[in-house]
Design a protein around this motif. Structure first.
Motif, mmCIF file in Angstrom:
data_model
loop_
_atom_site.group_PDB
_atom_site.id
_atom_site.type_symbol
_atom_site.label_atom_id
_atom_site.label_comp_id
_atom_site.label_asym_id
_atom_site.label_seq_id
_atom_site.Cartn_x
_atom_site.Cartn_y
_atom_site.Cartn_z
ATOM 1 N N LEU A 1 -18.016 16.906 25.729
ATOM 2 C CA LEU A 1 -19.327 16.757 24.836
ATOM 3 C C LEU A 1 -18.810 15.593 24.114
ATOM 4 N N LYS A 2 -19.871 14.702 24.078
ATOM 5 C CA LYS A 2 -19.787 13.565 22.901
ATOM 6 C C LYS A 2 -20.778 13.956 21.840
ATOM 7 N N ILE A 3 -20.621 14.066 20.918
ATOM 8 C CA ILE A 3 -21.028 14.332 19.657
ATOM 9 C C ILE A 3 -21.410 13.256 18.524
ATOM 10 N N THR A 4 -22.476 12.840 18.142
ATOM 11 C CA THR A 4 -22.534 11.773 17.211
ATOM 12 C C THR A 4 -23.657 12.150 16.170
ATOM 13 N N VAL A 5 -23.333 11.682 15.206
ATOM 14 C CA VAL A 5 -24.398 11.836 13.883
ATOM 15 C C VAL A 5 -23.969 10.895 12.994
ATOM 16 N N TRP A 6 -25.187 10.527 12.195
ATOM 17 C CA TRP A 6 -25.049 9.510 11.038
ATOM 18 C C TRP A 6 -24.947 10.137 9.895
ATOM 19 N N LYS A 7 -23.814 9.509 8.978
ATOM 20 C CA LYS A 7 -23.609 10.293 7.655
ATOM 21 C C LYS A 7 -23.726 9.372 6.460
ATOM 22 N N LYS A 8 -24.292 10.159 5.419
ATOM 23 C CA LYS A 8 -24.176 9.319 4.240
ATOM 24 C C LYS A 8 -23.509 10.072 2.989
ATOM 25 N N SER A 9 -22.348 9.495 2.723
ATOM 26 C CA SER A 9 -21.641 10.317 1.717
ATOM 27 C C SER A 9 -20.950 9.247 0.427
ATOM 28 N N SER A 10 -21.242 9.557 -0.630
ATOM 29 C CA SER A 10 -20.326 8.775 -1.694
ATOM 30 C C SER A 10 -18.687 8.728 -1.687
ATOM 31 N N ASP A 11 -18.414 9.872 -1.367
ATOM 32 C CA ASP A 11 -16.765 10.073 -1.551
ATOM 33 C C ASP A 11 -16.186 10.283 0.131
ATOM 34 N N GLY A 12 -16.817 10.088 0.927
ATOM 35 C CA GLY A 12 -16.522 9.977 2.542
ATOM 36 C C GLY A 12 -16.310 11.518 3.048
ATOM 37 N N GLY B 1 -23.169 5.709 8.019
ATOM 38 C CA GLY B 1 -21.954 5.304 9.106
ATOM 39 C C GLY B 1 -22.007 6.449 10.130
ATOM 40 N N LYS B 2 -21.929 6.301 11.421
ATOM 41 C CA LYS B 2 -21.837 6.948 12.646
ATOM 42 C C LYS B 2 -20.432 7.863 12.729
ATOM 43 N N LEU B 3 -20.441 9.016 12.912
ATOM 44 C CA LEU B 3 -19.246 9.835 13.235
ATOM 45 C C LEU B 3 -19.549 10.120 14.814
ATOM 46 N N ILE B 4 -18.238 10.287 15.523
ATOM 47 C CA ILE B 4 -18.096 10.498 16.853
ATOM 48 C C ILE B 4 -17.082 11.584 17.032
ATOM 49 N N LEU B 5 -17.404 12.782 17.622
ATOM 50 C CA LEU B 5 -16.447 13.666 18.069
ATOM 51 C C LEU B 5 -16.526 13.934 19.731
ATOM 52 N N TYR B 6 -15.366 13.942 20.320
ATOM 53 C CA TYR B 6 -15.136 13.964 21.738
ATOM 54 C C TYR B 6 -14.775 15.399 21.829
ATOM 55 N N SER C 1 -18.985 26.304 19.315
ATOM 56 C CA SER C 1 -19.850 26.261 18.094
ATOM 57 C C SER C 1 -19.753 24.875 17.759
ATOM 58 N N ILE C 2 -20.897 23.950 17.586
ATOM 59 C CA ILE C 2 -21.139 22.794 17.014
ATOM 60 C C ILE C 2 -21.752 22.878 15.613
ATOM 61 N N TYR C 3 -21.213 22.059 14.429
ATOM 62 C CA TYR C 3 -21.820 22.109 13.398
ATOM 63 C C TYR C 3 -21.334 21.256 12.411
ATOM 64 N N LEU C 4 -22.209 20.853 11.600
ATOM 65 C CA LEU C 4 -21.925 19.917 10.301
ATOM 66 C C LEU C 4 -21.382 20.426 9.153
ATOM 67 N N TRP C 5 -20.377 20.173 8.275
ATOM 68 C CA TRP C 5 -19.794 20.739 7.173
ATOM 69 C C TRP C 5 -19.429 20.013 6.149
ATOM 70 N N LYS C 6 -19.953 20.141 4.831
ATOM 71 C CA LYS C 6 -19.478 19.397 3.784
ATOM 72 C C LYS C 6 -18.216 20.230 3.274
ATOM 73 N N VAL C 7 -17.116 19.477 3.431
ATOM 74 C CA VAL C 7 -15.934 20.078 2.931
ATOM 75 C C VAL C 7 -15.665 20.336 1.691
ATOM 76 N N ASN C 8 -15.545 19.192 1.133
ATOM 77 C CA ASN C 8 -15.347 18.974 -0.601
ATOM 78 C C ASN C 8 -16.156 17.894 -0.995
ATOM 79 N N GLY C 9 -16.155 17.761 -2.438
ATOM 80 C CA GLY C 9 -16.842 16.638 -2.880
ATOM 81 C C GLY C 9 -18.237 16.693 -3.143
ATOM 82 N N ASP C 10 -19.150 15.504 -3.210
ATOM 83 C CA ASP C 10 -20.375 15.638 -3.727
ATOM 84 C C ASP C 10 -21.442 15.913 -2.482
ATOM 85 N N THR C 11 -22.758 15.765 -2.652
ATOM 86 C CA THR C 11 -23.786 16.024 -1.693
ATOM 87 C C THR C 11 -23.379 14.993 -0.485
#
Length: 483
Positions: A92-103, A135-140, A153-163
């Motif tokens: 599976l190749k999973i891509t998504v665009w992300k915007k985050s002030s702290d990475g 910026g684009k994230l890619i996960l194989y 299960s495939i999902y997006l997660w805000k681990v720490n930090g800001d929005t």
């Protein structure tokens, strides 16, 4: 043709017929613009594919269209989806665009198989920079053999930090990951040709490793093959390489390669090729340059595109094995390279992984001190004598029988530990990774720097500021009666 050879051919027909089955194609995009009547976010081309409810949807930011997913402390997960019955060795190749002030913010893929083993991969680093902070994230996701037909299960997660904002999720499935054709880029690749029966044998060995949870190499694991580089043909023997299974996921396997007599590859008789991610990409190469700059013993480490049976497998890290060429290349007199045998340690790990039992046995204290090419060393009276002296020195070090100045070239080992702290290549200091050269000129040991990083970077469970800090701190606690 032997019976064993015929069996390998039959197994290969089964394996490759299974491998060539085209999986159910998955090609899903979700730009967060569409919802159904139940308030669920749906895929662009298929309303039956749902990615959770729309409460995380926002118009504050968007990479395309008007909407994105906004993940916060109170709502840290989004665009989740479970995929059933994924076939082993598919991608599976999973891509998504992300915007985050702290990475912060990651793609996650997780699964659990019937044995209770867990697959867990994340991607956090930006692969492609876009406009306005996106910026684009890619996960194989490489479905391992022991996760055949499991739910992922495939999902997006805000681990720490800001929005964190996410947009334009895309999930694609294929039977095989495609790598660039480096021949068209004027980069000389290494070609390996492994016939059907020998490839079937490697698949069988790989299945054994996944069944056991670790790869325990056996003398019979080697297969005959051919290699070509820079217009020259080489007869080789090769086997799978690597203790942990990250070296065998997907089809980008790690290999140990032994070139036939009177031939070398880049002046190396025996070397390894492995996925660069297993040594944190350029981090390992950079550390080798620093060690070599200070005249510290280290393996030659470079990169080369690899083709197997005419199929590109991408860029590989290439590292020489512990032969006399390593010593000669570093301008030292030939001498034995010593190590501590790790057989007992990996047997314990195999029982732990396979049977879910862990025995706290003294594998370190029980490990014998041996040398690379020990069989040949013992047949040469001079080399045997040097090996025994080096073995006694290492034994004295392990059991505190002599001072450091009597055992080591102090200048070399002092620089070695200083460079460890600069590069944080602590993985190479795990006892079964340590390698020692016995210098017959001064009758002392020198450490050989290698295997400093793991997938993900620095291996330092103790988060110490310098290498010796943990032991020093323990001694203080003991003297002061502290817990």
């Amino acid at each position: 043709m032997t019976l064993k050879h015929i069996l390998y051919i039959l197994i290969s027909l089964i394996i490759f017929s299974g491998c060539n089955n085209t999986p159910h194609n998955i090609n899903i995009t979700c730009d967060v613009e569409l919802t159904n009547s139940d308030g669920k976010i749906i895929a662009n081309s298929d309303s039956s594919i749902i990615f959770g409810d729309k409460k995380a949807r926002t118009t504050k930011e968007a990479y395309s269209g008007k909407h994105s997913i906004m993940l916060t402390k109170d709502n840290p997960y989004g665009l989740s989806r479970k995929f059933k019955n994924l076939k082993k060795d598919t991608y599976l190749k999973i891509t998504v665009w992300k915007k985050s002030s702290d990475g912060e913010g990651v793609i996650v893929a997780s699964a659990e198989n019937t044995k209770g083993d867990r697959y867990y991969e994340t991607s956090k680093k930006i692969s492609v920079k876009g406009e306005n902070g996106w910026g684009k994230l890619i996960l194989y996701v490489n479905v391992p053999p022991d996760f055949d037909n499991e739910k992922f299960s495939i999902y997006l997660w805000k681990v720490n930090g800001d929005t964190v904002y996410f947009d334009d999720l895309k999930i694609e499935q294929s039977s095989e990951r495609k790598y660039p054709d480096y021949a068209k880029k004027d980069i000389e690749p290494l070609h390996m040709f492994i016939d059907t029966s020998m490839m079937a044998k490697l698949y069988t060995i790989r299945d054994r490793a996944f069944k056991n949870g670790v790869y325990e190499s056996l003398d019979d694991d080697w297969v005959d093959a051919m290699a070509f580089y820079n217009g020259e043909m080489m007869k080789i023997e090769t086997r799978l390489k690597g203790d942990w299974l990250d070296h065998m996921r997907g089809k980008k396997w790690s290999f140990r390669i032994d070139v036939d007599k009177n031939k070398t590859f880049k002046r190396m008789e025996v070397f390894s090729v492995q996925n660069p991610i297993t040594r944190d990409f350029l981090s390992e190469w950079t550390s080798h340059q620093l060690f070599r700059q200070e005249d510290q013993l280290t393996t030659r480490y470079t990169f080369v595109p690899l083709y197997i049976n005419k199929k590109s497998r991408g860029i590989y890290a290439c590292e020489e094995h512990f032969k006399k060429q390593l010593i000669e290349y570093n301008n030292r007199r030939e001498g034995p390279i010593l190590k501590m045998a790790d057989d007992a340690y990996w047997r314990i790990q195999k029982i732990h992984k396979r049977d879910k039992q862990y025995f706290k046995l003294p594998s370190y204290k029980a490990a014998k001190i041996t040398a690379f090419g020990c069989g040949k060393l013992l047949k040469d009276p001079l080399k045997k004598k040097e090996f025994i002296i080096g073995q006694n020195l290492l034994y004295s070090y392990l059991h505190g029988k002599k001072s450091a100045s009597e055992i080591f070239n102090l200048d070399k080992i002092a620089k070695y530990f200083a460079l460890l702290d600069i590069t944080k290549t602590y993985h190479g200091t795990v006892w079964f990774n340590m390698r020692y050269y016995y210098n017959p000129v001064i009758s002392k040991l020198e450490p050989i720097a290698y295997d400093g990083y793991i997938d993900g970077g620095v291996f330092d469970n103790f988060k110490r500021p310098i290498f010796g800090f943990l032991r020093y701190g323990d001694n203080i606690k003991e003297k002061n009666g502290l817990d």
